[in-house]
Design an enzyme around this catalytic site. Structure first.
Site, PDB file in Angstrom:
ATOM      1  N   VAL A   2      41.613  46.133  43.463  1.00 51.40           N
ATOM      2  CA  VAL A   2      41.009  45.094  42.631  1.00 51.40           C
ATOM      3  C   VAL A   2      41.001  45.577  41.189  1.00 51.40           C
ATOM      4  O   VAL A   2      40.542  46.686  40.907  1.00 51.40           O
ATOM      5  CB  VAL A   2      39.562  44.797  43.095  1.00 51.40           C
ATOM      6  CG1 VAL A   2      38.932  43.702  42.260  1.00 51.40           C
ATOM      7  CG2 VAL A   2      39.545  44.439  44.578  1.00 51.40           C
ATOM      8  N   CYS A   3      41.497  44.747  40.280  1.00 54.07           N
ATOM      9  CA  CYS A   3      41.511  45.104  38.863  1.00 54.07           C
ATOM     10  C   CYS A   3      40.077  45.325  38.387  1.00 54.07           C
ATOM     11  O   CYS A   3      39.249  44.413  38.418  1.00 54.07           O
ATOM     12  CB  CYS A   3      42.170  44.005  38.038  1.00 54.07           C
ATOM     13  SG  CYS A   3      42.094  44.293  36.265  1.00 54.07           S
ATOM     14  N   ILE A   4      39.786  46.534  37.951  1.00 51.16           N
ATOM     15  CA  ILE A   4      38.414  46.881  37.587  1.00 51.16           C
ATOM     16  C   ILE A   4      37.913  46.079  36.384  1.00 51.16           C
ATOM     17  O   ILE A   4      36.761  45.648  36.363  1.00 51.16           O
ATOM     18  CB  ILE A   4      38.247  48.400  37.370  1.00 51.16           C
ATOM     19  CG1 ILE A   4      36.766  48.757  37.236  1.00 51.16           C
ATOM     20  CG2 ILE A   4      39.082  48.892  36.204  1.00 51.16           C
ATOM     21  CD1 ILE A   4      36.487  50.246  37.310  1.00 51.16           C
ATOM     22  N   ALA A  10      37.169  42.563  37.539  1.00 52.21           N
ATOM     23  CA  ALA A  10      36.034  42.598  38.469  1.00 52.21           C
ATOM     24  C   ALA A  10      34.717  42.775  37.720  1.00 52.21           C
ATOM     25  O   ALA A  10      33.741  42.071  37.996  1.00 52.21           O
ATOM     26  CB  ALA A  10      36.231  43.718  39.485  1.00 52.21           C
TER      27      ALA A  10
END
Length: 146
Positions: free
Chosen positions: A93-95, A98
């Site tokens: 998941v793209c931090i 997110a």
């Protein structure tokens, strides 16, 4: 000129390819998000390797452990979690996306002094560099949503 007429031997055609899947559609785009899941599931069933599924933009919402789905909709989060468990599939998941959406793991929750974590199990927060690295290693990159 003879190379143009050469027949490719079946023995040199790869039977298994490596893929990276990018999911940019969220739960509010149920049909696109479901297509991403079904495509990935079918690749794995056919014996292909999926290096990483990368959730980006609206797709990060699929990694929330706090969403409650209406009874008439599939819970794509749980479907991805089960696929991850069944195949050892990395759900990245793209931090940055997110964090903007309030989706944090325990480490980020502590770092920003938040009340708690909201990232669903089996999902991992990573930087965009992980997508770049995986795309350099794969045969095919397939993106869903936009």
């Amino acid at each position: 000129m003879s190379d143009l007429n050469a027949v490719i031997s079946p023995s040199i055609i790869p039977t298994s390819l490596t893929y990276v899947i990018v999911v940019r559609c969220g739960p509010d785009q149920q049909s696109q998000a479901l297509s991403a899941f079904r495509f990935t599931e079918e690749l794995l069933l056919q014996g292909h390797q999926v290096l990483r599924v990368f959730f980006y933009q609206q797709g990060v919402h699929l990694a929330s452990g706090l969403r409650v789905m209406p009874q008439d909709e599939l819970n794509l989060t749980t479907l991805w979690q089960q696929l991850s468990l069944d195949y050892g599939l990395e759900l990245a998941v793209c931090i940055a996306a997110a964090l903007q959406s309030g989706i944090v793991d325990q480490q980020e929750s502590s770092r920003y002094e938040l009340a708690g974590a909201s990232l669903a199990s089996q999902f991992t927060l990573v930087g965009l560099g992980q997508l770049a690295a995986a795309s350099a290693e794969c045969n095919r990159l397939v993106s869903f949503g936009g």
